[in-house]
Design a protein around this motif. Structure first.
Motif, mmCIF file in Angstrom:
data_model
loop_
_atom_site.group_PDB
_atom_site.id
_atom_site.type_symbol
_atom_site.label_atom_id
_atom_site.label_comp_id
_atom_site.label_asym_id
_atom_site.label_seq_id
_atom_site.Cartn_x
_atom_site.Cartn_y
_atom_site.Cartn_z
ATOM 1 N N ASP A 1 50.199 41.246 43.408
ATOM 2 C CA ASP A 1 51.100 41.655 44.510
ATOM 3 C C ASP A 1 51.002 43.150 44.836
ATOM 4 O OD1 ASP A 1 51.991 39.079 44.765
ATOM 5 O OD2 ASP A 1 53.751 39.376 43.503
ATOM 6 N N LEU A 2 49.863 43.753 44.565
ATOM 7 C CA LEU A 2 49.733 45.205 44.774
ATOM 8 C C LEU A 2 49.640 45.553 46.259
ATOM 9 C CD1 LEU A 2 49.399 47.977 43.422
ATOM 10 C CD2 LEU A 2 46.940 47.589 43.418
ATOM 11 N N HIS A 3 48.719 44.908 46.980
ATOM 12 C CA HIS A 3 48.518 45.225 48.394
ATOM 13 C C HIS A 3 49.118 44.187 49.333
ATOM 14 C CE1 HIS A 3 46.049 48.691 47.667
ATOM 15 N NE2 HIS A 3 45.331 48.008 46.810
ATOM 16 N N PHE A 4 49.279 42.997 48.863
ATOM 17 C CA PHE A 4 49.928 41.968 49.691
ATOM 18 C C PHE A 4 50.551 40.948 48.758
ATOM 19 C CE2 PHE A 4 45.588 40.647 48.960
ATOM 20 C CZ PHE A 4 45.664 39.288 48.693
ATOM 21 N N ARG A 5 51.544 40.277 49.250
ATOM 22 C CA ARG A 5 52.203 39.272 48.418
ATOM 23 C C ARG A 5 51.260 38.102 48.209
ATOM 24 N NH1 ARG A 5 58.124 37.844 50.109
ATOM 25 N NH2 ARG A 5 58.014 36.823 48.115
ATOM 26 N N VAL B 1 41.358 44.184 46.950
ATOM 27 C CA VAL B 1 41.202 44.180 48.400
ATOM 28 C C VAL B 1 40.048 45.116 48.747
ATOM 29 C CG1 VAL B 1 42.275 44.730 50.607
ATOM 30 C CG2 VAL B 1 43.619 43.674 48.816
ATOM 31 N N VAL C 1 46.730 39.981 60.282
ATOM 32 C CA VAL C 1 45.768 40.751 59.490
ATOM 33 C C VAL C 1 44.757 39.799 58.859
ATOM 34 C CG1 VAL C 1 45.539 42.382 57.571
ATOM 35 C CG2 VAL C 1 47.612 42.367 58.911
ATOM 36 N N MET D 1 42.245 39.937 55.614
ATOM 37 C CA MET D 1 41.896 40.735 54.435
ATOM 38 C C MET D 1 40.695 40.113 53.734
ATOM 39 S SD MET D 1 45.685 41.424 52.939
ATOM 40 C CE MET D 1 46.338 39.914 53.609
ATOM 41 N N VAL E 1 55.358 32.765 51.194
ATOM 42 C CA VAL E 1 55.778 34.100 51.641
ATOM 43 C C VAL E 1 56.331 34.022 53.048
ATOM 44 C CG1 VAL E 1 54.973 36.381 52.290
ATOM 45 C CG2 VAL E 1 54.136 35.325 50.200
#
Lengths: 75, 220
Positions: free
Chosen positions: B5-9, B17, B91, B93, B220
């Motif tokens: 969960d650092l850059h996106f849930r 990423v 987005v 990713m 989410v």
């Protein structure tokens, strides 16, 4: 004139409430991503979401003020 | 350190990423142009009110017209900014495991798609037309194992993303092959081809079978 003013104020209140709800939901949804540090394709590389949100707030407020001014001007 | 969960849930603990992108800005251009024109007309009208001979608000038709005009301008402002917010919330990713394609609006749409690199069979880059080549955007058509064909539209700088995806996919394939020498794992001995040397195929190790799937990603 009073009826028109009442209707316009009601419409503008709805508009402001809608703005507040939109902003809240945008902050809630955009917190799912922490990717804004270096977006490769950011619009013109300078525009961020917060810039558009500030413009959004300013325009809605300007629209509300301008509309009331317009009603008073016509009356 | 875990990347969970650092850059996106929904990011997995060992998932990095590599890049992300939104649609090319050209998708916003028609809306921006129409909105700027609309605002210019409204501004001109507003700052030149004294030059017009407007009827008074006593006329019912004119009252209705004024109210409708105020509602219409408010609607235009909200509609434009909702489309801008939609642009920013959508987005794509690219991580070392997968491509995550998120399409969402504030209220109506919430679409997420996850394409694992090991599912990708081949990738096509399509950039046909003058504007697409000048403004550098195009389509990436991802052919995955099975009948599915996934198209990412209005990808900015498709050449870069095409090369990046191919590189990541090859790295992922090489990594899996190094970790999983299938014939050794299956106990097949090529030297004599004797069936007695053949052990039953054991199930693959869980981490090689599939990267751990985040449970809460789709919620989410």
């Amino acid at each position: 004139m009073n009826i028109v003013l009442a209707i316009v104020i009601f419409v503008l209140l709805v508009s402001l409430i809608f703005l507040a709800v939109n902003l809240t939901r945008t902050f809630s949804l955009s917190s799912d991503f922490r990717l804004t540090e270096s977006c490769y394709t950011m619009l013109f590389r300078v525009c961020r979401l917060r810039h558009f949100l500030v413009a959004y707030i300013l325009l809605v407020v300007a629209h509300a003020v301008g509309s009331i001014f317009f009603i008073f001007y016509l009356s | 350190m875990s990347n969970r969960d650092l850059h996106f849930r929904g990011q997995m603990h060992d998932e990095d990423v590599i890049t992300f992108f939104r649609d090319h800005w050209v998708v916003l251009l028609p809306r921006v142009i129409s909105f700027v024109l609309f605002m210019a007309v409204m501004g001109l009208f507003f700052f030149n009110l004294a030059r017009f001979k407007l009827p008074s608000l006593d006329a019912i038709f004119f009252r209705a017209l004024v109210v409708l005009a105020i509602i219409a301008t408010g609607f235009m402002i909200h509609r434009f900014f909702l489309s801008v917010i939609e642009y920013f919330l959508s987005v794509t990713m690219i991580t070392n495991y997968r491509i995550i394609h998120v399409r969402r609006t504030l209220y109506i749409m919430n679409h997420k798609e996850s394409i694992y690199m090991r599912r990708i069979q081949d990738i096509q880059k399509q950039q046909d037309g003058l504007f697409k080549n000048i403004l550098r955007f195009g389509e990436l058509v991802i052919n995955v194992f099975g009948p599915d064909l996934i198209t990412l539209t209005t990808v900015p700088n498709p050449e870069y993303h095409f090369r990046l995806l191919n590189r990541i996919r090859n790295q992922q394939l090489n990594k899996n092959q190094q970790k999983l020498p299938f014939r050794e794992h299956a106990g097949i001995d090529d030297s004599n081809g004797n069936e007695e040397n053949t052990r039953p195929i054991e199930p693959l190790e869980p981490e090689l079978e599939a990267p751990p799937v985040e449970e809460d990603f789709h919620s989410v």
